[in-house]
Design a protein around this motif. Structure first.
Motif, PDB file in Angstrom:
ATOM      1  N   ALA A  22       0.834  -1.184   0.000  1.00  0.00           N
ATOM      2  CA  ALA A  22       0.000   0.000   0.000  1.00  0.00           C
ATOM      3  C   ALA A  22       0.876   1.243   0.000  1.00  0.00           C
ATOM      4  O   ALA A  22       1.990   1.220   0.501  1.00  0.00           O
TER       5      ALA A  22
ATOM      6  N   HIS B 290      -9.725  -3.485  -0.646  1.00  0.00           N
ATOM      7  CA  HIS B 290      -8.434  -4.017  -1.091  1.00  0.00           C
ATOM      8  C   HIS B 290      -7.337  -2.972  -0.896  1.00  0.00           C
ATOM      9  O   HIS B 290      -6.207  -3.181  -1.324  1.00  0.00           O
TER      10      HIS B 290
ATOM     11  N   ARG C  81      -5.610  -6.100   8.198  1.00  0.00           N
ATOM     12  CA  ARG C  81      -5.343  -7.408   7.605  1.00  0.00           C
ATOM     13  C   ARG C  81      -4.905  -8.371   8.715  1.00  0.00           C
ATOM     14  O   ARG C  81      -3.734  -8.747   8.818  1.00  0.00           O
TER      15      ARG C  81
ATOM     16  N   ARG D 134      -4.281  -8.288  -1.265  1.00  0.00           N
ATOM     17  CA  ARG D 134      -4.324  -7.125  -0.390  1.00  0.00           C
ATOM     18  C   ARG D 134      -5.707  -6.897   0.225  1.00  0.00           C
ATOM     19  O   ARG D 134      -6.038  -5.785   0.631  1.00  0.00           O
TER      20      ARG D 134
ATOM     21  N   ASP E 206      -5.893  -9.461  -7.143  1.00  0.00           N
ATOM     22  CA  ASP E 206      -4.820  -8.460  -7.132  1.00  0.00           C
ATOM     23  C   ASP E 206      -3.626  -8.854  -8.002  1.00  0.00           C
ATOM     24  O   ASP E 206      -2.498  -8.418  -7.766  1.00  0.00           O
TER      25      ASP E 206
ATOM     26  N   THR F 101       1.543   1.356  -7.448  1.00  0.00           N
ATOM     27  CA  THR F 101       1.413   1.647  -6.025  1.00  0.00           C
ATOM     28  C   THR F 101       1.591   3.118  -5.667  1.00  0.00           C
ATOM     29  O   THR F 101       1.528   3.476  -4.494  1.00  0.00           O
TER      30      THR F 101
ATOM     31  N   THR G  43      -8.706  -6.397   2.692  1.00  0.00           N
ATOM     32  CA  THR G  43      -8.705  -5.836   4.032  1.00  0.00           C
ATOM     33  C   THR G  43     -10.083  -5.969   4.682  1.00  0.00           C
ATOM     34  O   THR G  43     -11.090  -6.184   4.006  1.00  0.00           O
TER      35      THR G  43
ATOM     36  N   ASN H 177     -10.813  -9.268   4.287  1.00  0.00           N
ATOM     37  CA  ASN H 177      -9.570 -10.003   4.546  1.00  0.00           C
ATOM     38  C   ASN H 177      -9.877 -11.376   5.127  1.00  0.00           C
ATOM     39  O   ASN H 177      -9.302 -12.394   4.714  1.00  0.00           O
TER      40      ASN H 177
ATOM     41  N   TRP I 245      -5.072  -2.315  -7.591  1.00  0.00           N
ATOM     42  CA  TRP I 245      -3.618  -2.243  -7.732  1.00  0.00           C
ATOM     43  C   TRP I 245      -3.189  -2.446  -9.184  1.00  0.00           C
ATOM     44  O   TRP I 245      -2.019  -2.661  -9.469  1.00  0.00           O
TER      45      TRP I 245
END
Length: 297
Positions: free
Chosen positions: A4, A216, A221, A228, A106, A119, A230, A246, A115
């Motif tokens: 992230a 995401h 997490r 990714r 992802d 990033t 969450t 997550n 993503w």
């Protein structure tokens, strides 16, 4: 695994993206009260939101996509119909898209990863838009025969698929019909159509899409997953527990996504009720040992 963005500016920009639309929605309701929003509208909007939302969370997602529980034929069809009323696509296409998401989460091939572009702050903001709504304009529909062959072969689900168009009309026009009958006026019908039809549909859409985008990028997490995904608690109730993303990606077939203490999961409670009524069986409830093995260190 992509990381992230770490900059403070990036975090602030993301939170603005997350919070602003919901502040606007909350502000609109009291402003509209007395200007076209009535108790009938609120009641119809909540009722239709619950039916269609549970249809997505418990029906399309946990039952049809992941097989978190087995349902009697009547319940299986009812959940497919209820999910169709959310106007997020036919059952088979929705399931195919979501299974593809899990297969490539992802990574290259994921239809809606935030993503996708990198990033950096600008890349993630662009990716959030793509994951939230942009991916649908690219028309990257997932192959049904590859990702949902079980539903393609299911005659009941295929009937619901073919009825998707009429079900969209039912979803949008039934509130207008009920509102008109209850109030006895065309204004009441139009108001119910707007609030319990269009606005209710739009809110549920954005909540569902937020699981694709926000869940995401922003959140906790606590479990190890290969992506990714969450947990984002502010959306837990509106998403019927789907924002414990997550936890879900760590154990995709689990019937409960809110597996930690204090995590509200309305869809899991509904599945529990189905199980107690004998309408659902072979429910895949979380196993403590399995969860412990997946906790992030």
């Amino acid at each position: 695994m992509l990381a992230a963005p770490q900059s403070r500016a990036g975090a602030i920009a993301i939170w603005i993206f997350v919070v602003t639309p919901f502040i606007g929605l909350l502000a609109a309701v009291p402003v509209a009260w007395g200007w076209g929003l009535s108790g009938v509208d609120v009641t119809l909007a909540i009722t239709t939101y619950l039916i269609s939302g549970f249809g997505i969370a418990a029906g399309f997602h946990r039952h049809l996509t992941h097989g978190s529980f087995k349902a009697r034929r009547g319940l299986r069809v009812a959940l497919a119909v209820a999910g169709s009323l959310a106007v997020e696509g036919s059952p088979t296409q929705w399931v195919a898209n979501h299974r593809r998401h899990h297969a490539y989460s992802d990574r290259e091939g994921d239809p809606h990863s935030p993503w996708r572009y990198g990033t950096s702050v600008s890349a993630v903001l662009k990716g959030l838009f793509h994951a939230h709504i942009g991916w649908m304009f690219r028309r990257e529909l997932s192959n049904r025969e590859r990702f949902a062959p079980d539903l393609v072969a299911d005659r009941d689900i295929q009937v619901v698929d073919r009825l998707f168009g009429p079900l969209v009309a039912v979803s949008l026009l039934t509130p207008a019909l009920v509102g008109g009958l209850v109030t006895g006026t065309w204004a009441g019908a139009l108001s119910a159509f707007f609030w319990a039809g269009l606005v209710r549909m739009a809110v549920l859409h954005h909540v569902t899409w937020s699981v694709n985008s926000i869940c995401h990028v922003v959140g906790d997490r606590p479990f190890v997953s290969k992506d990714r995904a969450t947990n984002f608690w502010p959306l837990a109730i509106l998403s019927f527990g789907e924002s414990w993303h997550n936890s879900h990606h760590a154990d995709p077939t689990g019937a409960r996504h809110g597996v930690l203490r204090g995590q509200i999961d309305p869809a899991a409670r509904l599945i529990w009720i189905f199980e107690k009524l004998g309408l659902a069986r072979d429910v895949r409830w979380p196993v403590p040992e399995r969860l412990a093995a997946k906790r992030a260190r």
